[in-house]
Enzyme design. Structure first.
Site, PDB file in Angstrom:
ATOM      1  N   ASN A 120     106.589  -3.749  11.008  1.00  0.00           N
ATOM      2  CA  ASN A 120     106.695  -2.180  10.839  1.00  0.00           C
ATOM      3  C   ASN A 120     106.946  -1.899   9.098  1.00  0.00           C
ATOM      4  O   ASN A 120     106.041  -1.244   8.558  1.00  0.00           O
ATOM      5  CB  ASN A 120     108.155  -1.862  11.294  1.00  0.00           C
ATOM      6  CG  ASN A 120     107.900  -1.444  12.727  1.00  0.00           C
ATOM      7  OD1 ASN A 120     106.806  -1.278  13.223  1.00  0.00           O
ATOM      8  ND2 ASN A 120     109.069  -1.619  13.479  1.00  0.00           N
ATOM      9  N   ILE A 121     107.833  -2.949   8.348  1.00  0.00           N
ATOM     10  CA  ILE A 121     108.049  -2.995   7.231  1.00  0.00           C
ATOM     11  C   ILE A 121     106.801  -3.046   6.391  1.00  0.00           C
ATOM     12  O   ILE A 121     106.642  -2.686   5.642  1.00  0.00           O
ATOM     13  CB  ILE A 121     109.422  -3.413   6.862  1.00  0.00           C
ATOM     14  CG1 ILE A 121     110.546  -3.069   7.730  1.00  0.00           C
ATOM     15  CG2 ILE A 121     109.761  -3.159   5.242  1.00  0.00           C
ATOM     16  CD1 ILE A 121     111.773  -3.745   7.353  1.00  0.00           C
ATOM     17  N   THR A 161     110.243 -10.368   6.880  1.00  0.00           N
ATOM     18  CA  THR A 161     110.262 -10.862   8.232  1.00  0.00           C
ATOM     19  C   THR A 161     111.964 -10.852   8.449  1.00  0.00           C
ATOM     20  O   THR A 161     112.713 -10.455   7.651  1.00  0.00           O
ATOM     21  CB  THR A 161     110.052 -12.310   8.281  1.00  0.00           C
ATOM     22  OG1 THR A 161     110.960 -13.124   7.463  1.00  0.00           O
ATOM     23  CG2 THR A 161     108.895 -12.464   7.857  1.00  0.00           C
ATOM     24  N   LYS A 192     117.534 -10.927   5.804  1.00  0.00           N
ATOM     25  CA  LYS A 192     118.859 -10.964   5.560  1.00  0.00           C
ATOM     26  C   LYS A 192     119.377 -12.512   5.563  1.00  0.00           C
ATOM     27  O   LYS A 192     120.392 -12.843   5.141  1.00  0.00           O
ATOM     28  CB  LYS A 192     119.811 -10.047   6.367  1.00  0.00           C
ATOM     29  CG  LYS A 192     119.665  -8.591   6.106  1.00  0.00           C
ATOM     30  CD  LYS A 192     120.866  -7.943   7.171  1.00  0.00           C
ATOM     31  CE  LYS A 192     120.336  -7.335   8.662  1.00  0.00           C
ATOM     32  NZ  LYS A 192     119.219  -6.677   8.616  1.00  0.00           N
ATOM     33  N   VAL A 200     120.947  -4.355   2.889  1.00  0.00           N
ATOM     34  CA  VAL A 200     122.083  -3.616   3.133  1.00  0.00           C
ATOM     35  C   VAL A 200     121.843  -2.237   3.063  1.00  0.00           C
ATOM     36  O   VAL A 200     121.677  -1.717   1.766  1.00  0.00           O
ATOM     37  CB  VAL A 200     123.354  -3.985   2.228  1.00  0.00           C
ATOM     38  CG1 VAL A 200     124.698  -3.265   2.924  1.00  0.00           C
ATOM     39  CG2 VAL A 200     123.662  -5.523   2.377  1.00  0.00           C
ATOM     40  N   ALA A 244     119.380  -0.396   3.847  1.00  0.00           N
ATOM     41  CA  ALA A 244     117.969  -0.116   3.899  1.00  0.00           C
ATOM     42  C   ALA A 244     117.605   0.638   2.268  1.00  0.00           C
ATOM     43  O   ALA A 244     117.922  -0.251   1.501  1.00  0.00           O
ATOM     44  CB  ALA A 244     117.678   0.907   4.849  1.00  0.00           C
ATOM     45  N   LEU A 304     119.060   2.881   0.674  1.00  0.00           N
ATOM     46  CA  LEU A 304     120.208   3.320  -0.245  1.00  0.00           C
ATOM     47  C   LEU A 304     120.363   2.772  -1.433  1.00  0.00           C
ATOM     48  O   LEU A 304     120.409   1.597  -1.497  1.00  0.00           O
ATOM     49  CB  LEU A 304     121.617   3.694   0.784  1.00  0.00           C
ATOM     50  CG  LEU A 304     121.547   4.307   2.071  1.00  0.00           C
ATOM     51  CD1 LEU A 304     122.847   4.181   2.737  1.00  0.00           C
ATOM     52  CD2 LEU A 304     121.252   5.719   1.766  1.00  0.00           C
ATOM     53  N   LYS A 339     125.141  -8.260   6.711  1.00  0.00           N
ATOM     54  CA  LYS A 339     125.349  -7.405   5.559  1.00  0.00           C
ATOM     55  C   LYS A 339     126.422  -7.543   4.712  1.00  0.00           C
ATOM     56  O   LYS A 339     126.590  -7.255   3.417  1.00  0.00           O
ATOM     57  CB  LYS A 339     125.098  -6.050   6.151  1.00  0.00           C
ATOM     58  CG  LYS A 339     123.688  -5.863   6.812  1.00  0.00           C
ATOM     59  CD  LYS A 339     124.001  -4.318   7.420  1.00  0.00           C
ATOM     60  CE  LYS A 339     122.221  -4.131   7.881  1.00  0.00           C
ATOM     61  NZ  LYS A 339     122.142  -2.895   8.885  1.00  0.00           N
ATOM     62  N   GLY A 356     114.997   2.322   9.212  1.00  0.00           N
ATOM     63  CA  GLY A 356     113.613   3.120   9.174  1.00  0.00           C
ATOM     64  C   GLY A 356     112.899   2.444   8.516  1.00  0.00           C
ATOM     65  O   GLY A 356     113.137   1.894   7.219  1.00  0.00           O
TER      66      GLY A 356
END
Ligand code: ADP
Ligand code: ASP
Ligand code: MG
Length: 817
Positions: free
Chosen positions: A467-468, A546, A570, A600, A602, A604, A673, A792
Site C-alpha cells: 500500500n505505502i 515494509t 518500525k 509514529v 504516520a 503528523l 511507537k 492511511g
C-alpha cells in the site's frame, strides 16, 4: 621461466567469468592497520578466486631507490642506515600482523632477503640489476598479504609476476601476451577458490631477468593481468573515492564522477593526472572490461566506473593541471626534426605550429624531461632544440569538449592570464591551456567553481511495494519535477518480499506494476547490499516501506555500504537496545542519514515539533496519548450497544487493523511507537522497561488466525465489564500510551487501559485519530497537543516524501567529498 602451453579458450572463458582483479597501491598498505583493512576488503569484496595486485608497502619503492642512490654515490654508511630502517619497517609489519608459525616463517624469509641485501651492499653478493632490487618491495607486500589472509583462515597464495609476465626490455617493457597469459592461467586455473596475491610493477624478460613497468606501474599491472584473463572488472582501490572533477587535494568542493568513458579516462591519464597511470588503458578490452576506482579508506563512498559509455552527453568532466611543463621549440624549416618529434612514441601534452615565427612547439610533463633530454642527445639534435621552462598546464577533459558551453567559460576565464596556447586535443576529448606562469591553486579553484555547478545524483531503492510503496510511487511521479530540482533523483529498484526489479539507469515508472511483473527476479537482500555501491550515483537511499524484521536487521549493512535509510518500518527503531545501539553506531561511523518520521503518527509533524523544541532549548517531560489508529477507532466506536468482537471483525474487514488483529490487541505496535518516540528524544528505554497491559487473553495468543477470528467473542465479557466499571464514575475506557521522565531522570513508561472523563479531548477523537499530548519545560501548564489521522497510505506516503525532502536538502548542502 614460463612454459609455453596452449591454453584452451574454454579455460579462459571459465576464468574470465569467475575472476576479477583488485589492486591496492602503496598508500593502502602503509602500516599494519592498513593491511588489516585491505584484508577485510579482500574478504568482503573480492570473490573467492579473484586476483589481487599489490604495490610495495607505503614508500618502500622510494626507500629502495634511496638506498641504491646512496650506494652508487659510494655513501655506504648512509645506504646501511637506510637499509636498516627498511628492514625494521618490513619486519615491523610482519611482527604486528602475524603470530606463531606464520610469523616465524615470514621472519625467516625476511631475514634471508635482508642477508642478501647486506651482502649486496658489502659487495659480497651480486643482485643483477636495479629492477631486481626494486622487485623486493612488491614481493614483500604480496607475500605478507597472502600470509595474513591465510592466518585469518582464507585460502590464499601469492605469485611473483616475474614467473608469468614476460616482456622485452624497452624504455617501457613490451609485454609478450600469449606466453604471459599461458603462464598465468597455468598457475591459477588449477586452484579455483584460492585468492592469489600478485606482485604489481614487475615482470621479467624471456631469460628471467627482472624488468619494471615504470613508476606507479601497478595500476598497469592490474589491467594487464585483467586483460590476460579477459576479466570483466578491475577494481583499483585508492585513497580517493574514484575520479573527481579535480584533484581533491587542491580544489574545494570537488564532485566524484560516477562514470567516465574510456576516451575521457585515457585523456586524463595522458595529461598527467596521478589518479590514473597512462598505461592503465593500453591492454584493455574496452567492450568487455570495466575499471572501477574506489576508496580503500572509505569503502562505502561512491566510486567511478570507467567503461564503454559513449552515448554520454558532451560535458567537461575533469579539470586537471600540471604545475611544471617544459616546452621544446623547433624550427619548422627543420623538417626532419619535426618529423622525428611527430613520430616519437611519447606523445606531447599538446603541440602546435606558430606560422608567424615558423616554430613548432611540443609541451611535455616535467617528469618526462629526463627521457626527452636522453632522446635529444641520442639523436644528436640538442643544439637545434630550444628548451623552455617555467610553464604550466591546465586542461578540461570531457567527450566532445568543443560542443560544450564549458569550454567557452574555460577560455574566457583564462584569457586574463598570460596564455601561451589554448587548443583542443586531436580527439576533441580535452581543451588544453599552456600558461606562461606557475600554477596557482586559487586559479584552479575559481575555474572549477565556474565550470561545475553539477547537480548531484541520488539513487532510490524502494523496498516494499504494498500500500505505502504504491502510494509513494504515485506521489513521486506527481512531484518528480519538484523533487528533481535539488538533485538528480532516480528510482533504481523496486523490491517486494521475493522479487526485485533493478535498473541502475532508473526504472521507468510508466505502468511500473506491469513492468515489475515482467522484469523482477528473485533476490537475496544481503547479497544485493554490497553490490549497491556499484550504482553510479553520488548518494543512495533505501526506503524501507515494509514491516519486515529481516529488512530491519540489515540496516547496519546498508549504512556500511553507504546507503541512507528512510523507514516507514518500525522494526529497526523499536528493536531491542543492543541491536538499536549497533544500528546507531554504524550509522554514525559511516555518517549516513536515517529518517523515520512516519513510524509514529504516520504523516503528523511530530518529529519536527519535538526536534524543534529540543533544538531551541526546551526539554520534553512526558508524552502521552493514543498512538494507534486501530485502537482509536475501536474505542471511539465502543459503547454498551455494540460488541467489542464485532468491532474487531469490522476493523479487520475494513483494513483498519493489522492483518492479524492480535498485533494490535497485544499492544506490540504501540510499544514500538513508544520506544521510537522515547529514543528520539534521547531517552534510554528497552522493551522490558515498559509496563504493558495487553487486551489479548492468553488463551487466544497461540492459535491460528482463523480460530482466533472464530473465538473473538471471548473478548466481550471482559471488555463490557471494563466499560461498565468506567461508567460508574462518568468515564470511558481508552487505550493510552505514555512515558514520563521522573525527578531522578528515570523513565516511567506504560501502555494500557485508562479511564477518561467523558468530556475530555482524549475521549472525543474522530475514530482512527491519533493524539499526542506533550508536556515540556515550556509547555507545562497547558500541553502541546498534536492530533490527526495516524494511519492511511496517502498520509504515510506523504510523510515518507517529507523525509525524502529533508534528506535532499541535507545532501545537496553537504560538503562534497
Ligand atoms: P595509489 O595509492 O594508487 O598510488 P596515487 O596516490 O598515485 O594512488 O593517486 C591518487 C591521488 O591522485 C589522490 O590522492 C589525489 O590527490 C590525486 N588526484 C589528482 N587528480 C585527481 C582527480 N581528478 N580525481 C581523484 N584524485 C585525483
Ligand atoms: N611501487 C611502485 C612505485 O612506487 C609501483 C606502484 O606503486 O604502482 O612506483
Ligand atoms: Mg600511485
Amino acid at each position: 621461466m614460463v612454459v609455453e602451453v596452449d591454453v584452451s579458450s574454454q579455460q579462459i572463458d571459465t576464468v574470465a567469468e569467475q575472476v576479477q582483479v583488485h589492486k591496492f597501491g602503496g598508500s593502502s598498505l602503509a602500516d599494519a592497520y592498513c593491511y588489516r583493512r585491505v584484508a577485510r576488503i579482500v574478504t568482503e569484496y573480492a570473490g573467492a578466486s579473484d586476483l589481487v595486485v599489490v604495490s610495495a608497502a607505503g614508500d618502500t619503492t622510494n626507500r629502495i631507490l634511496a638506498i641504491i642512490d646512496a650506494k652508487q654515490n659510494a655513501d655506504e654508511g648512509v645506504a646501511e642506515v637506510l637499509l636498516k630502517q627498511l628492514e625494521k619497517y618490513q619486519q615491523g609489519l610482519i611482527g604486528d600482523l602475524l603470530s606463531a608459525d606464520h610469523k616465524a616463517r615470514m621472519m625467516d624469509l625476511s631475514r634471508k632477503d635482508f642477508k642478501r641485501w647486506y651482502g649486496w651492499l658489502n659487495n659480497e653478493e651480486t643482485i643483477d640489476n636495479r629492477a631486481e632490487l626494486l622487485s623486493y618491495g612488491e614481493l614483500w607486500s604480496a607475500r605478507l598479504l597472502a600470509t595474513l589472509l591465510q592466518q585469518q583462515g582464507g585460502k590464499a597464495d601469492w605469485i611473483d609476476a616475474r614467473t608469468f609476465l614476460v616482456a622485452d626490455d624497452a624504455p617501457e617493457p613490451l609485454i609478450r601476451v600469449e606466453p604471459s597469459r599461458a603462464g598465468l592461467l597455468n598457475r591459477i586455473a588449477p586452484h579455483p577458490g584460492t585468492r592469489f596475491i600478485v606482485t604489481g610493477f614487475i615482470c621479467a624478460d624471456p631469460d628471467g631477468n627482472s624488468l619494471i613497468l615504470g613508476r606507479n606501474g601497478s595500476d598497469y599491472s592490474a589491467t594487464l593481468v585483467g586483460s590476460l584473463i579477459d576479466s570483466k572488472q578491475v577494481t583499483i582501490w585508492k585513497d580517493v573515492a574514484g575520479v573527481y572533477s579535480a584533484d581533491p587535494r587542491k580544489v574545494e568542493r570537488v564532485v566524484s564522477l560516477p562514470i567516465l568513458d574510456w576516451q575521457e579516462a585515457e585523456e586524463l591519464a595522458r595529461l598527467g593526472s596521478p589518479v590514473l597511470h597512462p598505461r592503465t588503458f593500453q591492454p584493455v578490452n574496452r567492450d568487455r572490461m570495466v575499471i572501477a576506482v574506489r576508496s580503500s579508506l572509505k569503502v562505502e563512498n561512491q566510486q567511478t566506473r570507467i567503461g564503454q559509455y559513449e552515448d554520454t552527453e558532451p560535458r567537461g568532466k575533469v579539470l586537471t593541471a600540471l604545475a611544471e611543463v617544459v616546452l621544446f621549440r623547433v624550427s619548422l624549416r627543420d623538417a626532419r626534426l619535426v618529423e622525428q618529434f611527430e613520430e616519437l612514441e611519447l606523445t606531447p601534452l599538446i603541440s602546435w605550429n606558430d606560422l608567424d615565427t615558423q616554430h613548432a612547439y611540443y609541451a611535455y610533463h616535467q617528469n618526462h624531461l629526463y627521457f626527452m633530454e636522453g632522446w635529444l642527445e641520442e639523436i644528436d639534435v640538442s643544439n637545434q632544440v630550444v628548451q623552455m621552462q617555467g610553464y604550466s598546464m591546465i586542461a578540461l577533459v570531457g567527450n566532445r569538449i568543443q560542443e560544450t558551453e564549458q569550454y567557452k567559460t574555460f577560455k574566457q576565464e583564462l584569457s586574463e592570464q598570460s596564455l601561451k596556447r589554448l587548443s583542443f586535443t586531436p580527439d576533441n576529448n580535452a581543451v588544453v591551456a599552456i600558461l606562461e606562469q606557475k600554477m596557482d591553486n586559487r586559479l584552479l579553484n575559481r575555474l572549477h567553481s565556474q565550470l561545475f555547478n553539477y547537480r548531484r545524483s541520488l539513487g532510490v531503492l524502494v523496498v516494499g511495494r504494498g500500500n505505502i510503496g504504491s502510494a509513494w510511487l504515485a506521489l513521486y511521479r506527481r512531484l518528480r519535477e519538484r523533487i528533481n530540482e535539488q538533485m538528480d533523483v532516480r528510482i533504481i529498484g523496486i523490491l517486494n518480499s521475493t522479487r526485485m526489479w533493478l535498473d541502475y539507469n532508473g526504472v521507468d515508472l510508466n505502468d511500473w506494476e506491469a513492468s515489475f511483473d515482467q522484469m523482477a527476479r528473485p533476490y537475496d537482500l544481503s547479497q544485493l547490499i554490497p553490490e549497491l555501491p556499484n550504482a553510479p550515483y553520488d548518494e543512495l537511499v533505501m526506503l524501507d516501506l515494509t514491516d519486515a524484521v529481516s529488512v530491519a536487521q540489515l540496516y547496519p549493512s546498508f549504512f556500511a555500504n553507504g546507503v541512507h535509510i528512510i523507514s516507514a518500518n518500525k522494526r529497526a527503531g523499536a528493536s531491542n537496545e543492543s541491536q538499536y545501539n549497533e544500528i546507531r553506531t554504524i550509522q554514525h561511523e559511516y555518517e549516513r542519514e536515517w529518517y523515520y518520521n512516519t513510524t509514529v503518527g504516520a504523516g503528523l509533524p511530530l518529529n519536527y515539533a519535538l526536534n524543534d523544541l529540543r533544538n531551541s532549548g526546551d526539554a520534553i517531560r512526558s508524552i502521552s496519548g493514543i498512538f494507534s489508529g486501530t485502537m482509536s477507532w475501536l474505542f471511539e466506536n465502543f459503547n454498551t450497544e455494540v460488541k467489542f468482537s464485532d468491532l474487531v471483525r469490522e476493523a479487520k474487514e475494513r483494513g483498519l487493523s493489522e492483518p492479524d488483529p492480535r498485533e494490535d490487541l497485544s499492544c506490540q505496535d504501540i510499544v514500538r511507537k513508544l520506544l521510537i518516540l522515547a529514543r528520539e528524544i534521547g531517552l534510554r528505554l528497552d522493551w522490558q522497561d515498559i509496563d504493558v497491559e495487553s487486551l489479548l487473553p492468553e488463551q487466544l495468543a497461540d492459535i491460528s488466525l482463523s480460530e482466533f477470528m472464530d473465538r473473538l467473542p471471548e473478548l466481550d465479557d471482559e471488555m463490557h465489564a471494563l466499560y461498565a466499571d468506567a461508567q460508574k464514575t462518568g468515564k470511558v475506557p481508552r487505550l493510552l500510551a505514555s512515558f514520563a521522565v521522573q525527578e531522578d531522570d528515570s523513565v516511567r513508561a506504560r501502555v494500557g487501559i485508562e479511564y477518561i472523563p467523558e468530556g475530555d479531548m482524549l475521549a472525543n477523537l474522530i475514530p482512527g485519530e491519533n493524539i499526542f499530548v506533550i508536556y515540556t519545560d515550556w509547555y507545562h501548564e497547558m500541553p502541546l497537543v498534536i492530533s490527526g489521522p495516524g494511519a492511511g497510505k496517502e498520509v504515510t506516503a506523504g510523510g515518507v516524501q517529507s523525509d525524502l525532502n529533508q534528506l535532499l536538502s541535507r545532501l545537496s548542502k553537504k560538503g562534497l567529498n
